[in-house]
Design a protein around this motif. Structure first.
Motif, PDB file in Angstrom:
ATOM      1  N   VAL A   1      -1.611  -9.382   7.257  1.00  0.00           N
ATOM      2  CA  VAL A   1      -1.152  -8.323   6.114  1.00  0.00           C
ATOM      3  C   VAL A   1      -2.431  -7.484   5.918  1.00  0.00           C
ATOM      4  O   VAL A   1      -3.869  -7.807   6.043  1.00  0.00           O
ATOM      5  CB  VAL A   1      -0.873  -8.937   4.873  1.00  0.00           C
ATOM      6  CG1 VAL A   1      -2.220  -9.678   4.182  1.00  0.00           C
ATOM      7  CG2 VAL A   1      -0.638  -7.963   3.599  1.00  0.00           C
ATOM      8  N   THR A   2      -2.492  -6.177   5.731  1.00  0.00           N
ATOM      9  CA  THR A   2      -3.456  -5.224   5.357  1.00  0.00           C
ATOM     10  C   THR A   2      -4.125  -5.205   4.065  1.00  0.00           C
ATOM     11  O   THR A   2      -3.806  -4.556   3.205  1.00  0.00           O
ATOM     12  CB  THR A   2      -2.901  -3.795   5.640  1.00  0.00           C
ATOM     13  OG1 THR A   2      -2.338  -3.707   6.738  1.00  0.00           O
ATOM     14  CG2 THR A   2      -3.986  -2.999   5.659  1.00  0.00           C
TER      15      THR A   2
ATOM     16  N   ALA B   1      -4.055  -6.417 -10.699  1.00  0.00           N
ATOM     17  CA  ALA B   1      -2.945  -6.805  -9.618  1.00  0.00           C
ATOM     18  C   ALA B   1      -2.361  -5.620  -9.310  1.00  0.00           C
ATOM     19  O   ALA B   1      -2.301  -5.318  -7.734  1.00  0.00           O
ATOM     20  CB  ALA B   1      -2.010  -7.864 -10.073  1.00  0.00           C
ATOM     21  N   LYS B   2      -2.008  -4.910  -9.990  1.00  0.00           N
ATOM     22  CA  LYS B   2      -1.083  -3.521  -9.495  1.00  0.00           C
ATOM     23  C   LYS B   2      -2.267  -2.509  -9.177  1.00  0.00           C
ATOM     24  O   LYS B   2      -1.787  -2.126  -8.095  1.00  0.00           O
ATOM     25  CB  LYS B   2      -0.375  -3.070 -10.914  1.00  0.00           C
ATOM     26  CG  LYS B   2       0.229  -1.710 -10.654  1.00  0.00           C
ATOM     27  CD  LYS B   2       0.916  -1.209 -11.953  1.00  0.00           C
ATOM     28  CE  LYS B   2       1.912  -0.071 -11.660  1.00  0.00           C
ATOM     29  NZ  LYS B   2       1.112   1.030 -11.436  1.00  0.00           N
ATOM     30  N   ARG B   3      -3.173  -2.374  -9.504  1.00  0.00           N
ATOM     31  CA  ARG B   3      -4.220  -1.310  -8.960  1.00  0.00           C
ATOM     32  C   ARG B   3      -4.708  -2.142  -7.518  1.00  0.00           C
ATOM     33  O   ARG B   3      -4.893  -1.076  -6.660  1.00  0.00           O
ATOM     34  CB  ARG B   3      -5.443  -1.191  -9.937  1.00  0.00           C
ATOM     35  CG  ARG B   3      -5.246  -0.463 -11.053  1.00  0.00           C
ATOM     36  CD  ARG B   3      -4.795   1.059 -10.702  1.00  0.00           C
ATOM     37  NE  ARG B   3      -4.526   2.032 -11.923  1.00  0.00           N
ATOM     38  CZ  ARG B   3      -3.760   2.734 -11.946  1.00  0.00           C
ATOM     39  NH1 ARG B   3      -2.567   2.975 -10.850  1.00  0.00           N
ATOM     40  NH2 ARG B   3      -3.740   3.535 -12.833  1.00  0.00           N
TER      41      ARG B   3
ATOM     42  N   LYS C   1      -2.420   0.681  -0.397  1.00  0.00           N
ATOM     43  CA  LYS C   1      -0.993   1.168  -0.298  1.00  0.00           C
ATOM     44  C   LYS C   1      -0.021   0.575  -0.586  1.00  0.00           C
ATOM     45  O   LYS C   1       1.085   0.837   0.301  1.00  0.00           O
ATOM     46  CB  LYS C   1      -1.126   2.123   1.241  1.00  0.00           C
ATOM     47  CG  LYS C   1      -2.415   2.738   1.371  1.00  0.00           C
ATOM     48  CD  LYS C   1      -2.399   4.123   0.535  1.00  0.00           C
ATOM     49  CE  LYS C   1      -3.908   4.790   0.944  1.00  0.00           C
ATOM     50  NZ  LYS C   1      -3.938   6.041  -0.079  1.00  0.00           N
ATOM     51  N   GLY C   2       0.159  -0.355  -1.193  1.00  0.00           N
ATOM     52  CA  GLY C   2       1.132  -1.315  -1.519  1.00  0.00           C
ATOM     53  C   GLY C   2       1.817  -1.067  -2.969  1.00  0.00           C
ATOM     54  O   GLY C   2       1.310  -0.059  -3.641  1.00  0.00           O
TER      55      GLY C   2
ATOM     56  N   ILE D   1       1.480  -4.118   6.519  1.00  0.00           N
ATOM     57  CA  ILE D   1       1.007  -5.158   7.593  1.00  0.00           C
ATOM     58  C   ILE D   1       0.324  -4.479   8.761  1.00  0.00           C
ATOM     59  O   ILE D   1      -1.013  -5.310   8.847  1.00  0.00           O
ATOM     60  CB  ILE D   1       2.366  -5.900   8.384  1.00  0.00           C
ATOM     61  CG1 ILE D   1       3.221  -6.879   7.450  1.00  0.00           C
ATOM     62  CG2 ILE D   1       1.772  -6.751   9.505  1.00  0.00           C
ATOM     63  CD1 ILE D   1       4.500  -7.385   8.122  1.00  0.00           C
ATOM     64  N   ASN D   2       0.593  -3.311   9.184  1.00  0.00           N
ATOM     65  CA  ASN D   2      -0.225  -2.805  10.244  1.00  0.00           C
ATOM     66  C   ASN D   2      -1.065  -1.662   9.929  1.00  0.00           C
ATOM     67  O   ASN D   2      -1.350  -0.783  10.774  1.00  0.00           O
ATOM     68  CB  ASN D   2       0.738  -2.305  11.284  1.00  0.00           C
ATOM     69  CG  ASN D   2       1.722  -3.555  11.871  1.00  0.00           C
ATOM     70  OD1 ASN D   2       1.061  -4.395  12.217  1.00  0.00           O
ATOM     71  ND2 ASN D   2       2.840  -3.235  12.231  1.00  0.00           N
ATOM     72  N   GLY D   3      -1.668  -1.702   8.773  1.00  0.00           N
ATOM     73  CA  GLY D   3      -2.714  -0.464   8.441  1.00  0.00           C
ATOM     74  C   GLY D   3      -2.055   0.445   7.635  1.00  0.00           C
ATOM     75  O   GLY D   3      -0.798   0.522   7.592  1.00  0.00           O
TER      76      GLY D   3
END
Length: 366
Positions: free
Chosen positions: A253-254, A334-336, A342-343, A363-365
């Motif tokens: 995971v990124t 946690a949100k920030r 970028k999640g 997952i991939n950047g």
């Protein structure tokens, strides 16, 4: 007067740029190579940097990298001057934190337009930063004195009690007082660290350079083992190991390991805090396409739609009833953190039944 640093090894180009900028009432500082440019930037703190890419001693990418590592120049607007217009070169500069590119030859109007745009954007960022700081300061003024005084008073009170009764206390009584002092100290340390982290994360929302610095090294693998360890550690702190249920799918995971740990820590802390001992807390991870999804579900008090709408830093629901401690920063942090990578973080809740906090990360950047 706005100060602009021009780093260019070709003297005639450097002089032309300086003449143009002086005519517009800019203060111009000149550097004939990258190494000199870095030194002058750190000494003079320019408002904007114009920098050639191909130079001896230290090229433009090296200059940018060094300036972005220094807190005093980390957010200084940076425009590359280059004869290379290849997409690879542009991408490399932007990934390092450049704000814009000017391809040689450029006109006076193009140069001034680029400078004006960057300075305007920087001014807007600074204004937004100040507004965020004002909000933080207002919230802190209301919440921080009480939150700091509670553990501080406990530390002082127990320490004074220990000092006055040192010679007559039984060993187990003394150890109990020392344990109370230690717990209050840990609470105070967590409070301070959370506040500083939240302040950094808030400012990173309007500063790409700050966000990049906070992310650091971000590709993590073997999430199953890491999340298992993290979750068991947090459950053991509140003697809820038997309540913890894990269903984890392996994935990379990124995100950095420390950031993932912090997200899980804060979500689990709320799950355990607002659910009764003996009720289950579920931690699951799944892969959906290019996304890694972490979910934590508890069967606790839940939250109303209005509480979910208002959820943010320093908001603490039902504090008196459930004796919630801290500034209410946990889920906000946690949100920030999720957004930093970028999640996103989503909360779903049914009052008096359950709450699910779901974090989705690439997952991939990005």
């Amino acid at each position: 007067m706005t100060k602009i640093l021009v780093i260019e090894d070709e003297e005639h180009i450097r002089e032309i740029i300086s003449v143009m900028l002086n005519a517009e009432d800019f203060e111009v500082i000149e550097a004939e190579d990258g190494r000199m440019g870095v030194d002058l930037a750190q000494k003079n703190k320019p408002d904007l940097v114009l920098c050639d890419v191909m130079m001896p001693q230290l090229d433009g990418y090296g200059v940018l990298n060094e300036l972005r590592q220094n807190p005093s120049t980390q957010t200084t607007p940076f425009i590359f001057l280059t004869a290379k217009a290849a997409k690879v070169s542009i991408r490399q500069g932007m990934e390092l934190g450049a704000d814009d590119y000017l391809t040689k030859p450029f006109t006076r109007d193009e140069l001034l337009a680029a400078i004006t745009a960057r300075l305007k954007k920087q001014s807007e960022i600074e204004n937004q930063s100040q507004q965020k700081l004002d909000v933080l300061r207002d919230n802190i003024t209301l919440a921080l004195p009480v939150e700091l005084n509670t553990p501080l008073n406990a530390i002082i009170g127990f320490a004074q009690f220990l000092g006055k009764n040192y010679g007559i206390l039984e060993p187990d009584e003394a150890l109990s007082v020392i344990e109370s002092i230690t717990n209050s100290s840990k609470r105070l340390r967590k409070l301070t660290r959370n506040f500083l982290l939240f302040a950094e994360l808030e400012l990173a929302t309007i500063s790409p350079q700050r966000a990049r610095a906070l992310r650091g090294e971000w590709m993590m693998s073997h999430t199953k083992a890491a999340i298992t360890d993290f979750a068991l550690q947090e459950a053991s702190k509140v003697y809820r190991q038997a309540d913890l249920h894990l269903e984890l799918e392996e994935s990379s995971v990124t995100i950095s390991q420390s950031s993932l740990h912090k997200i899980l820590l804060e979500i689990l802390d709320n799950a355990f805090k607002f659910s009764q001992s003996g009720t289950p807390v579920f931690v699951t991870t799944k892969v959906h396409g290019n996304s890694f999804v972490l979910s934590v579900r508890d069967r606790g008090i839940g939250m109303t739609a209005e509480q979910l709408k208002e959820l943010g830093a320093y908001i603490q629901f039902e504090r008196k009833l459930y004796e919630q401690q801290g500034l209410g920063l946990g889920l906000a942090i946690a949100k920030r953190l999720a957004e930093l990578y970028k999640g996103k973080l989503i909360i779903e809740s049914i009052p008096e039944q359950e709450t699910t906090v779901r974090v989705t990360l690439p997952i991939n950047g990005f």
